[in-house]
Design an enzyme around this catalytic site. Sequence first.
Site, short mmCIF file in Angstrom:
data_model
loop_
_atom_site.label_atom_id
_atom_site.label_comp_id
_atom_site.label_asym_id
_atom_site.label_seq_id
_atom_site.Cartn_x
_atom_site.Cartn_y
_atom_site.Cartn_z
N ASP A 480 1.82 0.57 -3.14
CA ASP A 480 0.75 -0.38 -2.89
C ASP A 480 0.77 -1.00 -1.51
O ASP A 480 -0.24 -1.49 -1.02
CB ASP A 480 0.94 -1.58 -3.84
CG ASP A 480 0.24 -1.37 -5.15
OD1 ASP A 480 -0.79 -0.70 -5.16
OD2 ASP A 480 0.73 -1.91 -6.16
C1 GLC Z 1 3.94 -1.87 -8.71
C2 GLC Z 1 2.52 -1.54 -9.10
C3 GLC Z 1 2.28 -0.06 -9.08
C4 GLC Z 1 2.72 0.53 -7.77
C5 GLC Z 1 4.15 0.15 -7.46
C6 GLC Z 1 4.61 0.61 -6.10
O1 GLC Z 1 4.80 -1.42 -9.70
O2 GLC Z 1 2.22 -2.03 -10.39
O3 GLC Z 1 0.92 0.22 -9.32
O4 GLC Z 1 2.57 1.92 -7.83
O5 GLC Z 1 4.28 -1.25 -7.50
O6 GLC Z 1 3.96 -0.07 -5.08
#
Ligand code: GLC
Length: 789
Positions: A480
Amino acid sequence: MTAVGSTPYGWFDESAREYVVTRPDTPTPWINYIGEGGYGGIVSNTGGGYSFDRDPRNRRVSRYRYNAIPADQPGRYVYLRDQETGAFWSPTWQPVRRPLDAYECRHGAGYTRIAGELDAIAAELLYFVPPAAPCELWRLRLRNAGVRPRRLRSFSYVELSYPDALADQQNLDWAQHIFRTRHEDGTLLACTEFRPDTTFFSSSAEPVGFDADRERFVGRWRDLADPIAVELGEPSNEDSPRGNGIGSLCHELELAPGEEREIVYVLGIAGDADGAARAVAAYREPGAVDAAFAALRADWDAYLARFVVATPDPAFDAMVDGWNPIQCRTTLHWSRFASAYETGLGRGMGTRDSAQDTLGTVHAAPERAHETLTRLWRLQFLDGHAWHQFFPLTGEGSVGHAAERPAWPQWFCDDHLWLVIATCAYLRETGHAAYLEQRVPYEDGVEETIWEHMLRAIEFTRAHRGPHGLPRIGFADWDDTLNLDHGSGRAESVWCAMQLCRALLDLAELAGELGREAEGFRALARETAAAVEEHCWDGAWYARAFDDDGRPVGVAAEERHRINMNPQTWCVIGETAPSERAERALRSMEEHLGTELGIALLDPPYDGGDERVAGTATYPPGAKENGGIFCHANAWAVVAAAKHGWNDAAYDWYRRILPLLRDDSDRYLVEPYVYCQNVCGPTHPQFGMGRNAWLTGTASWTYVAATQWILGIRPTYRGLRIAPALPSAWDGFTARRLFRGVAYEIAVERAGPGNAVSLEVDGVAVAGDVVPLPPPGRDRVSIRATIAS
Ligand code: GLC
């Protein structure tokens, strides 16, 4: 030898499948979930937590004060008061926090039982949500363990929320003017004038009084540790015309020595007062509460019985047979929405998150995977991409935190591809090919079949490629925080190229099974893998991404973020790398990122912000995506190692993040029975501290890694594959797995090194490693697999 899962704060009771917390003052609240995606909530080891119906933002039932002091309040409390001495306490320890003579909390699948004894009054509170009920039950049992008769009063306490939990926190004058709580026939009912929805709180025994208003109950300048009503032993018996509604019923109890009494409290939400009355009445029937609890246990037992294993490693078995699938199902229900870290006010459910959550549950709850996937496919747009997040009750979709940067792409490159991968997994498990013909609408119009939805997902990624022929990253990929496209439309994700290849190979296999054209998928996979090989190999590992200017991220020439773990694992999972490069990439990953507590996501971390990667560099070094140990990504390392034939590395990496092995609770802080999302990395001053327990993709992926890759029991369209990658120290294992309605009894024995398997199915040798589907009518198959190279 100490028992599996023992910590200074508790131990794992294998026979009951319960984690037993033996001290209330755990380093953080150690929580559990009640409910199954309908009505439910969280409950901590001291009774803290909150409840909601389906959606914690839009249909909240009770309040919680996040991150406040005193910690972990309020919750579902019952105060006990000795009417002779005036002494009062909480059998859950909180909120009074008077030291108890005995305390024990048992978290089980879908229920929590907290027992507390003080001065010869033994109390036990059992919290659970009956299957499919719009309410929760708290069963209080009190026993006079002493030699003299006792006179007690009990006062329950739950703080009610206006159903729109955001308004309840933000618009205090309004929310508190309109929300009223009144008493009718032993039940407290809370609602507004303009919404018929009614929150109710009642009990199985006639109360001697009640409190409906927090301020009256607690008193001025007091708190939940010493509420005036309990101190005086007198409920106010007044409705709450406005303000902070509570559910407090007072009961008078006279207990002879050895005598036991039971009160069952019911808390829930209904469409109106009549619905509330019906729910309350249902649990007043004799035997109804015990029957509801038995039904809950039976439901979980059936779910957990779909896959059971016995290996030489008790910690592995304890996770795979118990808490890992329990966490998987809980995560499927509530995505990343409501926990002790996620307040349930914000984000809603995640598209990619929920898609991945089906992977760890599809074998045991295929109907639920079907329902989830169908709901997710509705979030797709005609161009093939999907909403990033959605609210389960309203169906409202959103782009998540991409909205904060409207000039940057408003889509994530992986959401729709996870849907393809998860749908193929569903089809391999169930063989439900007709699903592909099911018609589902798009967010922006017409309806098409699931197959067509899948094609559009691929088409979106195909059509959105950057200068190196790799998928554009959009706002971010799985990570993210990796925000590389600042409006150029050129930044690319190497990891997503590998994910695309996985999706394409899965689709090609499916198309082949159905007699549909598969070559197009294979050709695009070859083309994508070739682009990865041409542009992304950095000499000893794969680059992570390319930025707006086409400059690589995650390469040795950089000062920060020289290596990232995801492309090193996904080059194996996506089958993009030739074997020697895959091997080198995995070795580099372990060398540069490996620690005894898991593999860090990247190194060296950013230190002090970096506009180029935006989100990642907002974290301090070693935290979360900036070089923390991201457990979800560690599960992929296990899959990759096993797939690559590195059996011992797979097992070693699996165990590094296994929470039941973390006996250093004062460092780890979080629950030892479920995975947490991240552990502070080696560059962080709190290296080894866990964060964000419970709702994480780690649950499903570690389950997949353990069952499908280490144990190697994988569903295929043609039957069950048995292809273990066992650690060299194991001489075998046995497992029972339900697959397409057939119970498979599996015994695997190691007769030599290597991973080659010879199979005997019901005593007859079978070529290859796939056990063919038995003829209709057979519901039991016995498999002997012998491993020898
Ligand atoms: C969190 C989010 C997920 C994402 C991960 C890595 O777990 O919920 O959607 O892929 O972070 O950033």
